[in-house]
Motif scaffolding. Structure first.
Motif, PDB file in Angstrom:
ATOM      1  N   LEU A   1       0.810  -1.213   0.000  1.00  0.00           N
ATOM      2  CA  LEU A   1       0.000   0.000   0.000  1.00  0.00           C
ATOM      3  C   LEU A   1       0.847   1.269   0.000  1.00  0.00           C
ATOM      4  CD1 LEU A   1      -2.747  -1.002   2.600  1.00  0.00           C
ATOM      5  CD2 LEU A   1      -2.963  -0.938   0.116  1.00  0.00           C
ATOM      6  N   ALA A   2       1.980   1.225   0.690  1.00  0.00           N
ATOM      7  CA  ALA A   2       2.759   2.450   0.898  1.00  0.00           C
ATOM      8  C   ALA A   2       3.515   2.903  -0.343  1.00  0.00           C
ATOM      9  CB  ALA A   2       3.738   2.259   2.056  1.00  0.00           C
ATOM     10  N   ILE A   3       4.014   1.959  -1.155  1.00  0.00           N
ATOM     11  CA  ILE A   3       4.814   2.368  -2.317  1.00  0.00           C
ATOM     12  C   ILE A   3       3.981   3.170  -3.315  1.00  0.00           C
ATOM     13  CG2 ILE A   3       6.078   1.528  -4.333  1.00  0.00           C
ATOM     14  CD1 ILE A   3       7.258  -0.645  -2.559  1.00  0.00           C
ATOM     15  N   PRO A   4       2.809   2.678  -3.748  1.00  0.00           N
ATOM     16  CA  PRO A   4       1.992   3.535  -4.618  1.00  0.00           C
ATOM     17  C   PRO A   4       1.553   4.821  -3.912  1.00  0.00           C
ATOM     18  CG  PRO A   4       1.222   1.261  -4.702  1.00  0.00           C
ATOM     19  CD  PRO A   4       2.188   1.353  -3.567  1.00  0.00           C
ATOM     20  N   ALA A   5       1.213   4.725  -2.611  1.00  0.00           N
ATOM     21  CA  ALA A   5       0.807   5.925  -1.874  1.00  0.00           C
ATOM     22  C   ALA A   5       1.944   6.921  -1.792  1.00  0.00           C
ATOM     23  CB  ALA A   5       0.339   5.549  -0.470  1.00  0.00           C
ATOM     24  N   PHE A   6       3.177   6.424  -1.668  1.00  0.00           N
ATOM     25  CA  PHE A   6       4.355   7.301  -1.623  1.00  0.00           C
ATOM     26  C   PHE A   6       4.433   8.160  -2.871  1.00  0.00           C
ATOM     27  CE2 PHE A   6       8.702   7.902  -3.155  1.00  0.00           C
ATOM     28  CZ  PHE A   6       9.236   8.679  -2.134  1.00  0.00           C
ATOM     29  N   PHE A   7       4.346   7.532  -4.025  1.00  0.00           N
ATOM     30  CA  PHE A   7       4.459   8.287  -5.271  1.00  0.00           C
ATOM     31  C   PHE A   7       3.256   9.201  -5.490  1.00  0.00           C
ATOM     32  CE2 PHE A   7       7.361   4.716  -6.132  1.00  0.00           C
ATOM     33  CZ  PHE A   7       8.488   5.433  -6.498  1.00  0.00           C
ATOM     34  N   ALA A   8       2.074   8.758  -5.056  1.00  0.00           N
ATOM     35  CA  ALA A   8       0.894   9.620  -5.180  1.00  0.00           C
ATOM     36  C   ALA A   8       1.009  10.840  -4.276  1.00  0.00           C
ATOM     37  CB  ALA A   8      -0.364   8.831  -4.836  1.00  0.00           C
ATOM     38  N   LEU A   9       1.485  10.630  -3.047  1.00  0.00           N
ATOM     39  CA  LEU A   9       1.611  11.734  -2.105  1.00  0.00           C
ATOM     40  C   LEU A   9       2.741  12.685  -2.488  1.00  0.00           C
ATOM     41  CD1 LEU A   9       0.998   9.782   1.205  1.00  0.00           C
ATOM     42  CD2 LEU A   9      -0.463  11.546   0.227  1.00  0.00           C
ATOM     43  N   VAL A  10       3.794  12.148  -3.075  1.00  0.00           N
ATOM     44  CA  VAL A  10       4.856  13.016  -3.594  1.00  0.00           C
ATOM     45  C   VAL A  10       4.315  13.840  -4.759  1.00  0.00           C
ATOM     46  CG1 VAL A  10       7.019  13.011  -4.885  1.00  0.00           C
ATOM     47  CG2 VAL A  10       6.809  11.639  -2.829  1.00  0.00           C
ATOM     48  N   ALA A  11       3.439  13.234  -5.561  1.00  0.00           N
ATOM     49  CA  ALA A  11       2.890  13.944  -6.717  1.00  0.00           C
ATOM     50  C   ALA A  11       1.933  15.056  -6.294  1.00  0.00           C
ATOM     51  CB  ALA A  11       2.160  12.952  -7.633  1.00  0.00           C
ATOM     52  N   GLU A  12       1.196  14.862  -5.194  1.00  0.00           N
ATOM     53  CA  GLU A  12       0.209  15.856  -4.765  1.00  0.00           C
ATOM     54  C   GLU A  12       0.820  17.234  -4.513  1.00  0.00           C
ATOM     55  OE1 GLU A  12      -2.245  14.516  -1.582  1.00  0.00           O
ATOM     56  OE2 GLU A  12      -2.947  12.756  -2.670  1.00  0.00           O
ATOM     57  N   PRO A  13       1.895  17.343  -3.685  1.00  0.00           N
ATOM     58  CA  PRO A  13       2.466  18.679  -3.475  1.00  0.00           C
ATOM     59  C   PRO A  13       3.180  19.239  -4.699  1.00  0.00           C
ATOM     60  CG  PRO A  13       3.776  17.039  -2.321  1.00  0.00           C
ATOM     61  CD  PRO A  13       2.534  16.345  -2.808  1.00  0.00           C
ATOM     62  N   LEU A  14       3.316  18.436  -5.745  1.00  0.00           N
ATOM     63  CA  LEU A  14       3.903  18.973  -6.977  1.00  0.00           C
ATOM     64  C   LEU A  14       3.018  20.048  -7.601  1.00  0.00           C
ATOM     65  CD1 LEU A  14       5.468  15.841  -8.727  1.00  0.00           C
ATOM     66  CD2 LEU A  14       6.659  17.791  -7.726  1.00  0.00           C
ATOM     67  N   PHE A  15       1.694  20.037  -7.291  1.00  0.00           N
ATOM     68  CA  PHE A  15       0.849  21.154  -7.724  1.00  0.00           C
ATOM     69  C   PHE A  15       1.448  22.458  -7.204  1.00  0.00           C
ATOM     70  CE2 PHE A  15      -2.656  17.992  -8.198  1.00  0.00           C
ATOM     71  CZ  PHE A  15      -3.076  18.355  -9.477  1.00  0.00           C
ATOM     72  N   LEU A  16       1.793  22.468  -5.897  1.00  0.00           N
ATOM     73  CA  LEU A  16       2.369  23.665  -5.289  1.00  0.00           C
ATOM     74  C   LEU A  16       3.821  23.865  -5.693  1.00  0.00           C
ATOM     75  CD1 LEU A  16       2.209  26.061  -3.403  1.00  0.00           C
ATOM     76  CD2 LEU A  16       2.628  24.518  -1.477  1.00  0.00           C
ATOM     77  N   LEU A  17       4.590  22.770  -5.764  1.00  0.00           N
ATOM     78  CA  LEU A  17       5.982  22.881  -6.185  1.00  0.00           C
ATOM     79  C   LEU A  17       6.092  23.488  -7.579  1.00  0.00           C
ATOM     80  CD1 LEU A  17       7.811  19.620  -5.027  1.00  0.00           C
ATOM     81  CD2 LEU A  17       8.547  21.958  -4.602  1.00  0.00           C
ATOM     82  N   THR A  18       5.237  23.033  -8.479  1.00  0.00           N
ATOM     83  CA  THR A  18       5.257  23.547  -9.840  1.00  0.00           C
ATOM     84  C   THR A  18       4.943  25.035  -9.857  1.00  0.00           C
ATOM     85  OG1 THR A  18       4.560  21.401 -10.711  1.00  0.00           O
ATOM     86  CG2 THR A  18       4.237  23.317 -12.135  1.00  0.00           C
ATOM     87  N   ASP A  19       3.881  25.421  -9.142  1.00  0.00           N
ATOM     88  CA  ASP A  19       3.525  26.837  -9.077  1.00  0.00           C
ATOM     89  C   ASP A  19       4.657  27.654  -8.483  1.00  0.00           C
ATOM     90  OD1 ASP A  19       1.136  26.072 -10.099  1.00  0.00           O
ATOM     91  OD2 ASP A  19      -0.051  26.495  -8.314  1.00  0.00           O
ATOM     92  N   THR A  20       5.287  27.138  -7.414  1.00  0.00           N
ATOM     93  CA  THR A  20       6.357  27.864  -6.741  1.00  0.00           C
ATOM     94  C   THR A  20       7.562  28.051  -7.652  1.00  0.00           C
ATOM     95  OG1 THR A  20       5.639  26.987  -4.601  1.00  0.00           O
ATOM     96  CG2 THR A  20       7.862  27.885  -4.718  1.00  0.00           C
ATOM     97  N   ALA A  21       7.975  26.979  -8.325  1.00  0.00           N
ATOM     98  CA  ALA A  21       9.154  27.051  -9.193  1.00  0.00           C
ATOM     99  C   ALA A  21       8.917  27.967 -10.394  1.00  0.00           C
ATOM    100  CB  ALA A  21       9.533  25.656  -9.665  1.00  0.00           C
TER     101      ALA A  21
END
Length: 444
Positions: A11-31
């Protein structure tokens, strides 16, 4: 490898990549916005705090839904599990509509409360006035993701998160800087790109839940009693989340009132907070597994299995936190230029990133134990723990700008957050976990 470890990783490995992807909305905007200028970046930082607070307060839509669905799944009642999930999604739509209206009415007072200059305030307003339109799809995404996690499916949210972020990156580049007939919209373009990507992601997740519900014959129409029940059961998690979000807000308020008239400290804080959020969301992958597996184990009436699961999860929390801390420490000298060319921001950023790195092992355990207790439905304790922790932390962090200059204020604010706030939470959660009063067997 222990059998429980394999379940956690599944469960954690797919959740890891999904959760890393979620803040990329903000990371992308910030960068991307960082390339427009420091005041633009500081403005997005203010808007991000408001948005993350509004959406973060509703994280119970994912957590509470995961716990309820997984318990009924463990008890062998998948149809009831999906009915609860549908109620959670309808609750998300209702709360999203109300939250959007409130934010639109209070947008300018919220920004003014940070006491920033006119340029920073204008950029924050430009971004936030568009970004609030994404609140409802974000909340629907939370609820639908919670349903799928409760069903032990973390792969579907992963693929949706990856696809949504790819769309977000392309749209942001086009809308911020312009391309062909599309005019450059600046910070408003970054917000619009994120909103479009969020709407598309929500539609895909809801479609998956609808298909599963129809296969089991679960009801999909709004059920007032079910929605009210879901809302009532989530009150404790709302209080817990409110206390945690309040801690983040008072930290940002203290940075904004540290004599930072140019937005330099606020920009550094925004970058550090974005990096910290990125890594903590990655740590939360273990917590997602903890929620789903704890709920399923308790629903199945397996006390011994639940106790073994707890011990394995704590080990995973420490280990993942240490790895996250090492990654932040190694990247501290190099992360600043990825977000902004301003050397003053770079100088302020490195020490607070190192502080954030030192706090990661404790954060890993905190998130795991949060997941266990949420999966167990121990929301009342989590609410009180959040209130007591905030009561200790808030007065001290609010006093920092009164006793330290700008550069030292930023460092002390992060020391208090990483050591005091996270440390007190860890002590309280460890004590609760060891007492075992949260272990209540059965589907309810």
């Amino acid at each position: 490898m222990h059998t429980t470890d394999r379940e956690i990783l599944r469960l954690a490995i797919p959740a890891f990549f999904a959760l890393v992807a979620e803040p990329l909305f903000l990371l992308t905007d910030t960068a991307i916005v960082g390339r427009l200028g420091t005041s633009e970046l500081a403005g997005v930082g203010i808007a991000a705090v408001v948005m993350q607070t509004a959406v973060g307060l509703c994280i119970f839509l994912a957590y509470g839904t995961t716990a309820g669905v997984s318990r009924h799944l463990g008890a062998g009642d998948t149809r009831r599990a999906l009915t609860l999930g549908a109620d959670g999604i309808w609750l998300a739509v209702l709360i999203g509509a109300l939250t959007t209206g409130v934010l639109l009415l209070t947008l300018h007072p919220l920004i003014a409360a940070f006491g920033v200059g006119d340029a920073v305030a204008q950029h924050a307003s430009d971004y936030l006035s568009v970004a609030v339109l994404g609140v409802t799809p974000l909340l629907v995404m939370l609820a639908a993701t919670g349903v799928l996690r409760g069903l032990q499916d973390t792969r579907t949210p992963l693929w949706v998160a990856v696809g949504g972020n790819l769309v977000n990156v392309v749209l942001n580049l086009v809308l911020v800087f312009g391309f062909g007939p599309v005019p450059a919209l600046g910070v408003a373009g970054a917000a619009l790109g994120s909103v479009i990507a969020q709407v598309l992601s929500a539609l895909v997740l809801v479609a998956v839940v609808i298909r599963a519900a129809r296969a089991e014959g679960a009801a999909l129409t709004p059920d007032v009693a079910g929605i009210v029940s879901a809302g009532r059961a989530s009150v404790a998690l709302v209080v817990r989340t409110l206390a945690l979000r309040a801690a983040l807000v008072v930290g940002a308020w203290s940075v904004a009132h540290s004599g930072d008239t140019q937005g330099t400290a606020l920009a550094a804080h925004q970058i550090a907070f974005t990096v910290w959020t990125f890594m903590v969301f990655a740590l939360d992958a273990i917590a997602i597994a903890a929620q789903a597996l704890t709920g399923r184990s308790l629903g199945a009436g397996d006390r011994a299995g639940t106790e073994v699961l707890l011990q394995r999860l704590i080990r995973w929390g420490w280990g993942s936190g240490i790895v996250a801390g090492l990654l932040i420490a190694a990247g501290a000298p190099f992360l600043g230029p990825l977000f902004t060319p301003d050397p003053a921001v770079h100088d302020l950023l490195v020490p607070i990133l190192l502080i954030a790195a030192l706090g990661q092992p404790v954060a890993g355990v905190v998130f795991v134990l949060d997941g266990v207790l949420i999966g167990a439905g121990d929301g009342r304790f989590l609410a009180w723990a959040g209130i007591w922790t905030l009561a200790v932390y808030a007065p001290l962090v609010l006093a920092v700008p009164m006793v330290a200059d700008q550069s030292r204020s930023l460092v002390w604010i992060w020391v208090l957050f990483a050591a005091l706030f996270m440390g007190v939470r860890c002590i309280l959660l460890m004590a609760r976990a060891r007492r075992g009063r949260w272990i209540v067997l059965g589907a309810s």
